[in-house]
Design a protein around this motif. Structure first.
Motif, short mmCIF file in Angstrom:
data_model
loop_
_atom_site.label_atom_id
_atom_site.label_comp_id
_atom_site.label_asym_id
_atom_site.label_seq_id
_atom_site.Cartn_x
_atom_site.Cartn_y
_atom_site.Cartn_z
N LEU A 73 0.18 -21.04 19.29
CA LEU A 73 -0.10 -19.99 20.28
C LEU A 73 -1.58 -19.99 20.66
O LEU A 73 -1.93 -19.86 21.85
N ALA A 74 -2.44 -20.16 19.68
CA ALA A 74 -3.88 -20.20 19.97
C ALA A 74 -4.22 -21.38 20.88
O ALA A 74 -5.01 -21.24 21.82
N ASN A 75 -3.63 -22.54 20.60
CA ASN A 75 -3.89 -23.71 21.45
C ASN A 75 -3.34 -23.50 22.86
O ASN A 75 -3.96 -23.92 23.85
N ALA A 76 -2.17 -22.85 22.97
CA ALA A 76 -1.61 -22.57 24.30
C ALA A 76 -2.51 -21.62 25.08
O ALA A 76 -2.75 -21.81 26.29
N GLN A 77 -3.04 -20.60 24.41
CA GLN A 77 -3.93 -19.67 25.08
C GLN A 77 -5.23 -20.36 25.52
O GLN A 77 -5.78 -20.03 26.57
N ASN A 78 -5.71 -21.30 24.71
CA ASN A 78 -6.90 -22.06 25.11
C ASN A 78 -6.63 -22.89 26.35
O ASN A 78 -7.49 -23.00 27.24
N ILE A 79 -5.43 -23.50 26.43
CA ILE A 79 -5.07 -24.29 27.61
C ILE A 79 -4.97 -23.39 28.83
O ILE A 79 -5.47 -23.74 29.92
N VAL A 80 -4.34 -22.23 28.69
CA VAL A 80 -4.21 -21.31 29.82
C VAL A 80 -5.59 -20.85 30.29
O VAL A 80 -5.86 -20.78 31.50
N ALA A 81 -6.48 -20.54 29.34
CA ALA A 81 -7.84 -20.12 29.71
C ALA A 81 -8.57 -21.24 30.45
O ALA A 81 -9.26 -20.99 31.45
N PHE A 82 -8.41 -22.48 29.97
CA PHE A 82 -9.04 -23.62 30.65
C PHE A 82 -8.49 -23.80 32.05
O PHE A 82 -9.24 -24.00 33.01
N PHE A 234 1.61 -30.87 23.83
CA PHE A 234 0.39 -31.57 24.24
C PHE A 234 0.13 -32.77 23.34
O PHE A 234 0.05 -32.63 22.12
N PRO A 235 0.00 -33.97 23.95
CA PRO A 235 0.20 -34.31 25.36
C PRO A 235 1.68 -34.49 25.67
O PRO A 235 2.50 -34.57 24.76
N SER A 236 1.99 -34.59 26.95
CA SER A 236 3.39 -34.70 27.38
C SER A 236 3.89 -36.13 27.24
O SER A 236 3.42 -37.03 27.94
N GLN A 237 4.87 -36.33 26.35
CA GLN A 237 5.48 -37.66 26.23
C GLN A 237 6.36 -37.99 27.43
O GLN A 237 6.56 -39.17 27.75
N HIS A 238 6.89 -36.98 28.11
CA HIS A 238 7.64 -37.24 29.34
C HIS A 238 6.74 -37.95 30.36
O HIS A 238 7.12 -38.93 31.00
N HIS A 294 6.08 -27.73 30.00
CA HIS A 294 4.73 -28.24 29.83
C HIS A 294 3.78 -27.55 30.81
O HIS A 294 4.19 -27.06 31.86
N TYR A 295 2.51 -27.55 30.43
CA TYR A 295 1.45 -27.14 31.33
C TYR A 295 0.97 -28.36 32.13
O TYR A 295 1.24 -29.51 31.75
N ILE A 296 0.23 -28.11 33.19
CA ILE A 296 -0.40 -29.20 33.93
C ILE A 296 -1.31 -29.99 33.00
O ILE A 296 -1.40 -31.22 33.07
N SER A 297 -2.00 -29.30 32.10
CA SER A 297 -2.91 -29.97 31.16
C SER A 297 -2.16 -30.92 30.25
O SER A 297 -2.72 -31.95 29.82
N ASP A 298 -0.92 -30.61 29.91
CA ASP A 298 -0.12 -31.52 29.07
C ASP A 298 0.11 -32.84 29.80
O ASP A 298 0.02 -33.91 29.20
N ALA A 299 0.42 -32.75 31.10
CA ALA A 299 0.63 -33.96 31.89
C ALA A 299 -0.66 -34.76 32.02
O ALA A 299 -0.65 -35.99 31.86
N LEU A 300 -1.77 -34.07 32.28
CA LEU A 300 -3.05 -34.76 32.37
C LEU A 300 -3.41 -35.40 31.04
O LEU A 300 -3.92 -36.53 30.99
N GLY A 301 -3.13 -34.70 29.94
CA GLY A 301 -3.37 -35.27 28.62
C GLY A 301 -2.53 -36.51 28.37
O GLY A 301 -3.00 -37.48 27.76
N GLY A 302 -1.28 -36.49 28.85
CA GLY A 302 -0.43 -37.67 28.70
C GLY A 302 -0.98 -38.87 29.45
O GLY A 302 -0.95 -40.00 28.95
N LEU A 303 -1.51 -38.64 30.66
CA LEU A 303 -2.10 -39.74 31.43
C LEU A 303 -3.35 -40.29 30.75
O LEU A 303 -3.58 -41.50 30.74
N VAL A 304 -4.14 -39.40 30.14
CA VAL A 304 -5.33 -39.85 29.42
C VAL A 304 -4.94 -40.68 28.20
O VAL A 304 -5.54 -41.73 27.92
N VAL A 305 -3.93 -40.23 27.48
CA VAL A 305 -3.46 -40.98 26.31
C VAL A 305 -2.95 -42.36 26.71
O VAL A 305 -3.24 -43.36 26.04
#
Length: 337
Positions: A73-82, A234-238, A294-305
């Protein structure tokens, strides 16, 4: 180091093959060797595909679920804040628009139902004295086209396997509650613990699979509750898998043939075949967002990975391509094509 490890594995493989097939039957040794290779590949790909389940097992075994939930939950809130600070937090509006105008949710895109395409590239022979393998026109000295089909497979497999295991580390150390669980108060896991955050005032995400159902499974299935890691967001394997499929397609189909005119329909058809695959990762990202998985950040994280996993692959396989060219120099230039 790589050559030494390769030599050690070859010696170990030879001992196993000889012990099974005997030392005097080369045909049987070849069959056993091929079977061992196939089993090894199958085991590696199966284990890689199950990284989500493996992360769930590790968390359930080594961590108290309450602490696991609070960290996610803390990590999700950090992603939402970002995302709010950067203007990326539009997942709720996008899902509401989709529910209002389309309302055709059937669940997020699944890598197990999306086979990687297997195009047949148009190859042209290289000039005499170069590699005897066919390669796309314009291939560089150490390029994907310089590799043999088996090496191309290992190249693409290495990219996907490495990216999947990097994402596995994300599931272990950055567990993230997906958007669909933020407003949920009454969804329980196999142990009877609530997996949602019950933030009904701050968030209005809809669990699309829970609301509209799925063709193959449901969140309430006991097997899903037991095996699935609900916080593997995070990150999105999809996104990783869909983008990897696009890379594989573009690599295999190769660039346009110089024999085709830019004004010809065949040229543009080939270009369309090559680049239309980009719609697949785009559609996948859209699906995982509007289903609140997923959040948009999850997808961006997947592309970075995926980019991180792809970067060292040409370096690792450069010796293979160089070896092919060295072997080609010893082949007479009058090769039949």
């Amino acid at each position: 180091m790589k050559r030494r490890l390769s030599f050690v594995f070859k010696q170990l493989k030879r001992k196993i093959v000889v012990s099974i097939a005997g030392d005097a039957n080369p045909q049987r040794q070849a069959v056993v060797s091929l079977c061992l290779l196939a089993l090894t590949e199958l085991a590696l790909l199966t284990l890689t595909f199950c990284t989500n389940f493996l992360s769930a097992y590790i968390h359930n075994t080594l961590e108290v679920f309450h602490n696991f939930r609070l960290r996610s939950l803390a990590n999700a809130q950090n992603i939402v804040a970002f995302e709010r600070s950067t203007g990326l937090f539009f997942e709720q509006r996008l899902q509401q628009w989709h529910e209002t105008h389309l309302a055709c949710n059937e669940g997020a895109a699944s890598p197990s139902l999306s086979p990687s395409p297997s195009p047949v590239a148009d190859y042209v022979p290289l000039a005499s004295g170069d590699s005897p393998y066919y390669a796309p026109e314009g291939a560089s000295a150490v390029a994907f086209g310089d590799l043999s089909p088996a090496q191309q497979y290992r190249f693409l497999r290495a990219v996907w396997v490495l990216s999947a295991w990097v994402s596995f580390l994300g599931f272990l150390f950055i567990p993230t509650m997906p958007p669909r669980l933020l407003p949920v108060c009454d969804f329980l896991n196999a142990l009877g613990a609530n997996v949602g955050a019950c933030l009904t005032i701050d968030f209005s995400f809809i669990d699309s699979i829970g609301a509209h159902g799925s063709l193959l499974w449901d969140w309430n299935d006991e097997a899903v509750k037991t095996l699935n890691n609900p916080y593997a967001a995070f990150p999105s394997q999809h996104t990783i898998f869909a983008a990897w499929c696009a890379i594989a397609w573009i690599k295999l189909i190769g660039p346009a043939s110089p024999a085709l005119s830019v004004s010809s329909s065949a040229y543009w058809l080939r270009a369309l075949m090559r680049w239309a695959i980009l719609l697949y990762p785009m559609a996948t990202i859209y699906c995982i967002v509007i289903t609140a998985n997923h959040y948009i950040s999850d997808a961006l994280g997947g592309l970075v990975v995926l980019a991180f996993s792809y970067a060292p692959s040409p370096i690792l396989h450069a010796p293979d391509a160089q070896l092919l060219r060295q072997q080609a120099r010893s082949v007479p230039s009058t090769l039949p094509y």
